[in-house]
Design a protein around this motif. Structure first.
Motif, PDB file in Angstrom:
ATOM      1  N   THR A 273      10.218 -25.211 -17.183  1.00  0.00           N
ATOM      2  CA  THR A 273      10.670 -24.392 -16.054  1.00  0.00           C
ATOM      3  C   THR A 273      11.476 -23.202 -16.570  1.00  0.00           C
ATOM      4  OG1 THR A 273      10.836 -26.405 -14.718  1.00  0.00           O
ATOM      5  CG2 THR A 273      11.949 -24.441 -13.881  1.00  0.00           C
ATOM      6  N   PRO A 274      11.264 -22.002 -16.011  1.00  0.00           N
ATOM      7  CA  PRO A 274      12.051 -20.840 -16.440  1.00  0.00           C
ATOM      8  C   PRO A 274      13.546 -21.088 -16.250  1.00  0.00           C
ATOM      9  CG  PRO A 274      10.186 -20.149 -15.106  1.00  0.00           C
ATOM     10  CD  PRO A 274      10.259 -21.636 -14.989  1.00  0.00           C
ATOM     11  N   LEU A 275      14.345 -20.620 -17.218  1.00  0.00           N
ATOM     12  CA  LEU A 275      15.786 -20.823 -17.156  1.00  0.00           C
ATOM     13  C   LEU A 275      16.380 -20.241 -15.871  1.00  0.00           C
ATOM     14  CD1 LEU A 275      18.350 -21.845 -18.530  1.00  0.00           C
ATOM     15  CD2 LEU A 275      18.515 -19.633 -19.716  1.00  0.00           C
ATOM     16  N   ALA A 293      23.174 -13.159 -18.687  1.00  0.00           N
ATOM     17  CA  ALA A 293      23.448 -11.781 -19.113  1.00  0.00           C
ATOM     18  C   ALA A 293      22.323 -11.169 -19.932  1.00  0.00           C
ATOM     19  CB  ALA A 293      24.753 -11.745 -19.912  1.00  0.00           C
ATOM     20  N   SER A 294      21.537 -12.005 -20.603  1.00  0.00           N
ATOM     21  CA  SER A 294      20.426 -11.502 -21.424  1.00  0.00           C
ATOM     22  C   SER A 294      19.120 -11.677 -20.660  1.00  0.00           C
ATOM     23  CB  SER A 294      20.364 -12.249 -22.754  1.00  0.00           C
ATOM     24  OG  SER A 294      21.577 -12.115 -23.468  1.00  0.00           O
ATOM     25  N   PRO A 295      18.466 -10.586 -20.242  1.00  0.00           N
ATOM     26  CA  PRO A 295      17.222 -10.667 -19.466  1.00  0.00           C
ATOM     27  C   PRO A 295      16.136 -11.486 -20.145  1.00  0.00           C
ATOM     28  CG  PRO A 295      18.069  -8.437 -19.438  1.00  0.00           C
ATOM     29  CD  PRO A 295      18.906  -9.189 -20.426  1.00  0.00           C
ATOM     30  N   SER A 296      16.077 -11.482 -21.465  1.00  0.00           N
ATOM     31  CA  SER A 296      15.026 -12.217 -22.175  1.00  0.00           C
ATOM     32  C   SER A 296      15.132 -13.723 -21.961  1.00  0.00           C
ATOM     33  CB  SER A 296      15.086 -11.907 -23.676  1.00  0.00           C
ATOM     34  OG  SER A 296      16.347 -12.307 -24.213  1.00  0.00           O
ATOM     35  N   LEU A 297      16.322 -14.210 -21.574  1.00  0.00           N
ATOM     36  CA  LEU A 297      16.510 -15.650 -21.369  1.00  0.00           C
ATOM     37  C   LEU A 297      16.024 -16.107 -19.990  1.00  0.00           C
ATOM     38  CD1 LEU A 297      20.080 -16.205 -22.903  1.00  0.00           C
ATOM     39  CD2 LEU A 297      17.876 -16.936 -23.870  1.00  0.00           C
ATOM     40  N   GLN A 298      15.891 -15.191 -19.046  1.00  0.00           N
ATOM     41  CA  GLN A 298      15.547 -15.571 -17.675  1.00  0.00           C
ATOM     42  C   GLN A 298      14.206 -16.285 -17.576  1.00  0.00           C
ATOM     43  OE1 GLN A 298      15.873 -12.001 -15.342  1.00  0.00           O
ATOM     44  NE2 GLN A 298      18.119 -11.956 -15.458  1.00  0.00           N
ATOM     45  N   THR A 299      13.238 -15.860 -18.347  1.00  0.00           N
ATOM     46  CA  THR A 299      11.896 -16.441 -18.274  1.00  0.00           C
ATOM     47  C   THR A 299      11.659 -17.519 -19.352  1.00  0.00           C
ATOM     48  OG1 THR A 299      11.061 -14.637 -19.667  1.00  0.00           O
ATOM     49  CG2 THR A 299      10.915 -14.352 -17.275  1.00  0.00           C
ATOM     50  N   ALA A 321      18.944 -26.363 -27.051  1.00  0.00           N
ATOM     51  CA  ALA A 321      17.481 -26.297 -27.005  1.00  0.00           C
ATOM     52  C   ALA A 321      16.985 -24.856 -26.895  1.00  0.00           C
ATOM     53  CB  ALA A 321      16.959 -27.123 -25.823  1.00  0.00           C
ATOM     54  N   GLY A 322      17.747 -24.011 -26.169  1.00  0.00           N
ATOM     55  CA  GLY A 322      17.286 -22.647 -25.932  1.00  0.00           C
ATOM     56  C   GLY A 322      17.872 -21.618 -26.868  1.00  0.00           C
ATOM     57  N   ASP A 323      18.754 -22.050 -27.752  1.00  0.00           N
ATOM     58  CA  ASP A 323      19.358 -21.150 -28.743  1.00  0.00           C
ATOM     59  C   ASP A 323      20.061 -19.975 -28.063  1.00  0.00           C
ATOM     60  OD1 ASP A 323      20.108 -20.158 -31.201  1.00  0.00           O
ATOM     61  OD2 ASP A 323      18.237 -19.039 -31.477  1.00  0.00           O
ATOM     62  N   PHE A 324      21.022 -20.290 -27.206  1.00  0.00           N
ATOM     63  CA  PHE A 324      21.814 -19.231 -26.575  1.00  0.00           C
ATOM     64  C   PHE A 324      23.271 -19.688 -26.462  1.00  0.00           C
ATOM     65  CE2 PHE A 324      19.932 -21.583 -22.923  1.00  0.00           C
ATOM     66  CZ  PHE A 324      21.086 -22.008 -22.284  1.00  0.00           C
ATOM     67  N   ASN A 325      24.126 -18.783 -26.072  1.00  0.00           N
ATOM     68  CA  ASN A 325      25.550 -19.058 -25.913  1.00  0.00           C
ATOM     69  C   ASN A 325      25.898 -19.163 -24.428  1.00  0.00           C
ATOM     70  OD1 ASN A 325      26.305 -18.622 -28.841  1.00  0.00           O
ATOM     71  ND2 ASN A 325      25.504 -16.584 -28.342  1.00  0.00           N
ATOM     72  N   PHE A 326      26.998 -19.839 -24.157  1.00  0.00           N
ATOM     73  CA  PHE A 326      27.442 -19.935 -22.763  1.00  0.00           C
ATOM     74  C   PHE A 326      28.964 -20.051 -22.721  1.00  0.00           C
ATOM     75  CE2 PHE A 326      27.321 -24.352 -24.017  1.00  0.00           C
ATOM     76  CZ  PHE A 326      28.334 -24.957 -23.300  1.00  0.00           C
ATOM     77  N   ASP A 327      29.508 -19.690 -21.563  1.00  0.00           N
ATOM     78  CA  ASP A 327      30.948 -19.784 -21.358  1.00  0.00           C
ATOM     79  C   ASP A 327      31.204 -20.201 -19.913  1.00  0.00           C
ATOM     80  OD1 ASP A 327      33.792 -19.299 -22.079  1.00  0.00           O
ATOM     81  OD2 ASP A 327      33.598 -17.744 -20.528  1.00  0.00           O
ATOM     82  N   VAL A 335      25.777 -16.886 -19.433  1.00  0.00           N
ATOM     83  CA  VAL A 335      24.817 -17.242 -20.486  1.00  0.00           C
ATOM     84  C   VAL A 335      24.357 -15.957 -21.159  1.00  0.00           C
ATOM     85  CG1 VAL A 335      22.562 -18.256 -20.994  1.00  0.00           C
ATOM     86  CG2 VAL A 335      24.069 -19.320 -19.273  1.00  0.00           C
ATOM     87  N   TRP A 336      24.323 -15.942 -22.491  1.00  0.00           N
ATOM     88  CA  TRP A 336      23.827 -14.771 -23.212  1.00  0.00           C
ATOM     89  C   TRP A 336      23.216 -15.185 -24.537  1.00  0.00           C
ATOM     90  CZ3 TRP A 336      28.807 -16.396 -23.263  1.00  0.00           C
ATOM     91  CH2 TRP A 336      29.453 -16.492 -24.502  1.00  0.00           C
TER      92      TRP A 336
END
Length: 337
Positions: A273-275, A293-299, A321-327, A335-336
């Protein structure tokens, strides 16, 4: 000073208190209608009305009718009495005038009470249930049907179903387990779709912000059609209809019911499922705001199962799992990449 005829007499001083009382009542009544009455004056009139068992506030139309009729009646009732000859007794003017005024008020109130009764018969009483973000609720309806109300959702339905149909109005998501009744079809109305069944179980999801409402059938057959359109679809067990409001097209596909209906049992399951879609569900589930915050992560397609885990744990698994940061700051998640 007194007025007399034969053996009957009445003092003007005796009649004046009644006239003053009627005049004050009339003045207070007019003040209330004009919105200028003081709290004490409103309370005095309220006591009169309470004694007469009015019950509910008047609507504008009934109030105008009551005002017109009551002013006429008060004027008629307030006229000094016609003196008559009597050899055996004197009139007790104060008590008589008060009784006449009271009877007049009772008669005046009756049309409003009748109007209220007719209105109550014409407008059925509705029951409403709602949930906040992160909250779910299970309800049993008068006909024995059961409803699982999802996060941030609302349903409204008549206190008593009509003899020929059962109607529910939904905003959000709900799972329905409908008691079979071939003489009374069960309808679920949303702002985009109308659903009709006789006795089955199904899920309807349509939040105000949703561009694609969906209906999923767990058992039986469900009829679905867009609002204000004649065409529709018949869905069977395991089928899900997704309707696109923008271009008025639909897709019907078979789905994994365990995944599609897992929320009813307190679990969220996502499969590729898309993030962005996951974030929307998590916002309603935990009552938070999520910003990607990063558009590339949305899909970015991801899979996840959530059941009773803290929000921190959920995003810990997603970020790994998605290799991103969060706060997480209070009720806001960023999320970025």
């Amino acid at each position: 000073m007194s007025i007399s005829e034969g053996s009957v007499s009445i003092s003007v001083n005796e009649w004046n208190p009644v006239m003053k009382s009627v005049k004050k009542l009339k003045e207070r009544y007019q003040k209330i209608l004009g919105g200028t009455a003081s709290t004490m004056e409103q309370e005095l009139i309220a006591r009169w009305l309470k004694q007469l068992d009015i019950g509910e506030a008047m609507d504008k139309k009934a109030l105008a009718e009551w005002q017109e009729r009551s002013m006429t009646e008060l004027q008629e009732r307030a006229k000094p009495p016609v003196l008559v000859r009597s050899r055996t007794r004197k009139f007790i003017w104060l008590a008589g005038a008060a009784a006449v005024l009271l009877l007049g008020m009772v008669w005046l109130v009756k049309p409003y009470r009748d109007y209220s009764a007719r209105s109550a018969q014409q407008v059925p009483a509705y029951i409403e249930h709602s949930t906040a973000a992160g909250q779910r609720k299970m309800l049993t309806l008068a006909d024995g049907s059961r409803v699982w109300l999802g996060n941030a959702s609302k349903i409204r339905y008549p206190e008593n179903f009509q003899p020929d149909k059962r109607r529910i109005f939904l905003e959000g998501q709900a799972f329905f387990e409908v008691k079979p009744d071939s003489t009374r079809p069960f309808f679920v109305y949303t702002s985009g779709l109308d659903v009709k069944v006789l006795g089955t179980s199904f899920d309807v999801k349509h939040y105000p912000a949703d561009a694609e409402p969906a209906v999923t059938v767990a058992s039986g057959i469900v009829s679905v059609k867009p609002v204000h359109e004649g065409r529709g679809w018949m869905l069977e067990k395991g089928e899900q209809l997704t309707y696109r409001l923008l271009d008025k097209t639909a897709t019907v596909e078979e789905v994994d019911l365990r995944v599609a209906l897992s929320w009813k049992d307190g679990e969220l399951i996502f499969r590729e499922t898309p993030l962005e879609a996951i974030a929307v569900r998590l916002e309603r589930w935990y009552g938070v705001e999520i910003q990607i915050a990063s558009p590339s992560l949305q899909t970015k397609q991801m899979s996840l199962s959530v059941k009773n885990e803290p929000l921190q744990t959920v995003f810990g698994m997603l970020s790994e799992a998605g290799d991103f940061n969060f706060d997480i700051q209070k009720r806001k998640v960023t999320v970025w990449k």
